[in-house]
Motif scaffolding. Structure first.
Motif, PDB file in Angstrom:
ATOM      1  N   GLY A  69      39.732  31.289  37.059  1.00  0.00           N
ATOM      2  CA  GLY A  69      38.491  32.047  36.769  1.00  0.00           C
ATOM      3  C   GLY A  69      37.369  30.879  36.286  1.00  0.00           C
ATOM      4  N   ALA A  73      34.199  30.052  39.353  1.00  0.00           N
ATOM      5  CA  ALA A  73      32.626  30.433  38.936  1.00  0.00           C
ATOM      6  C   ALA A  73      31.699  29.553  39.834  1.00  0.00           C
ATOM      7  CB  ALA A  73      32.771  30.036  37.469  1.00  0.00           C
ATOM      8  N   GLU A  81      29.670  30.424  30.529  1.00  0.00           N
ATOM      9  CA  GLU A  81      29.807  31.377  31.739  1.00  0.00           C
ATOM     10  C   GLU A  81      30.928  31.016  32.201  1.00  0.00           C
ATOM     11  OE1 GLU A  81      25.999  30.471  33.942  1.00  0.00           O
ATOM     12  OE2 GLU A  81      25.148  32.218  33.142  1.00  0.00           O
ATOM     13  N   SER A  85      34.094  33.609  32.721  1.00  0.00           N
ATOM     14  CA  SER A  85      34.651  33.793  34.219  1.00  0.00           C
ATOM     15  C   SER A  85      36.219  33.715  33.998  1.00  0.00           C
ATOM     16  CB  SER A  85      33.944  32.814  35.036  1.00  0.00           C
ATOM     17  OG  SER A  85      34.703  33.119  36.548  1.00  0.00           O
ATOM     18  N   ARG A  88      37.455  37.116  32.729  1.00  0.00           N
ATOM     19  CA  ARG A  88      37.389  38.128  33.437  1.00  0.00           C
ATOM     20  C   ARG A  88      38.554  37.869  34.428  1.00  0.00           C
ATOM     21  NH1 ARG A  88      31.886  37.393  33.352  1.00  0.00           N
ATOM     22  NH2 ARG A  88      31.810  35.844  34.907  1.00  0.00           N
ATOM     23  N   SER A  89      38.652  36.793  34.711  1.00  0.00           N
ATOM     24  CA  SER A  89      39.826  36.368  35.837  1.00  0.00           C
ATOM     25  C   SER A  89      41.123  36.894  35.036  1.00  0.00           C
ATOM     26  CB  SER A  89      40.007  35.157  36.193  1.00  0.00           C
ATOM     27  OG  SER A  89      41.012  34.768  37.075  1.00  0.00           O
TER      28      SER A  89
END
Length: 191
Positions: A69, A73, A81, A85, A88-89
């Motif tokens: 992640g 990015a 951020e 990321s 999210r990953s």
């Protein structure tokens, strides 16, 4: 002679979890786990170093998801951020159909102090890997440490909420909500 069957580690994991939940972690042996899926104890030890590792198999895959992640990015992503990321990953690691397994696994871990310690150690290692990935992206040491620790904490909170009996949202939705709340709280820390 037992024939090779694909998915042996997964079968052993599921059998172990069911036995641990029904009989207790301490009361279950590696031989009993293997026997539950028609295998020998020797076969069990080809896949896992001990019965504890049955519960933590896949830890590297989770770490790899976090690190991926960060790597995936955008170049201009801010440190926070990058942390989002990573979360999210990692969300892909927890599809909704995995929730019952994760609930049962956590219940077994919660009932055993040594397993709770191993779980905490897993999160520390995850934080170190995330810290390394952030510094590799050029984030300064202090900021990388803060973002790594916040991301791992947010992950832990999101996971605990995701496995609650009354929770039905996806892991990613839960994690997004937790990250938003972390941001709200962090803004209140400003002098």
């Amino acid at each position: 002679m037992v024939r090779w069957v694909p998915g042996t580690p997964d079968r052993l994991q599921h059998a172990a979890l069911e036995l641990f939940a029904a009989r207790g972690y301490e009361q279950t042996t590696a031989a009993e786990i293997a026997q539950a899926v028609g295998l020998t104890e020797r076969t069990f030890f080809r896949h896992f170093s001990d019965k504890r590792e049955v519960l933590f198999h896949g830890q590297q895959s989770l770490t790899d998801a976090f690190v991926a992640g960060v790597a995936q990015a955008p170049e201009d992503a801010s440190p926070i951020e990058l942390g989002r990321s990573a979360l999210r990953s990692a969300s892909a690691f927890f599809p909704d159909d995995r929730r019952p397994y994760s609930r049962m696994r956590q219940s077994v871990i919660d009932d055993n102090p040594a397993l709770r310690e191993r779980e905490a150690h897993k999160l520390v290692r995850l934080g170190r890997s995330l810290l390394d990935a952030l510094t590799a992206r050029g984030v300064d040491d202090l900021t990388a440490d803060v973002v790594a620790q916040l991301s791992v904490t947010a992950f832990g909170i999101a996971f605990a909420r995701w496995i609650r009996a009354d929770e039905h949202r996806s892991f990613e939705d839960v994690a997004t909500d937790v990250v938003r709340r972390v941001g709200d709280v962090a803004r209140q820390l400003e002098p």
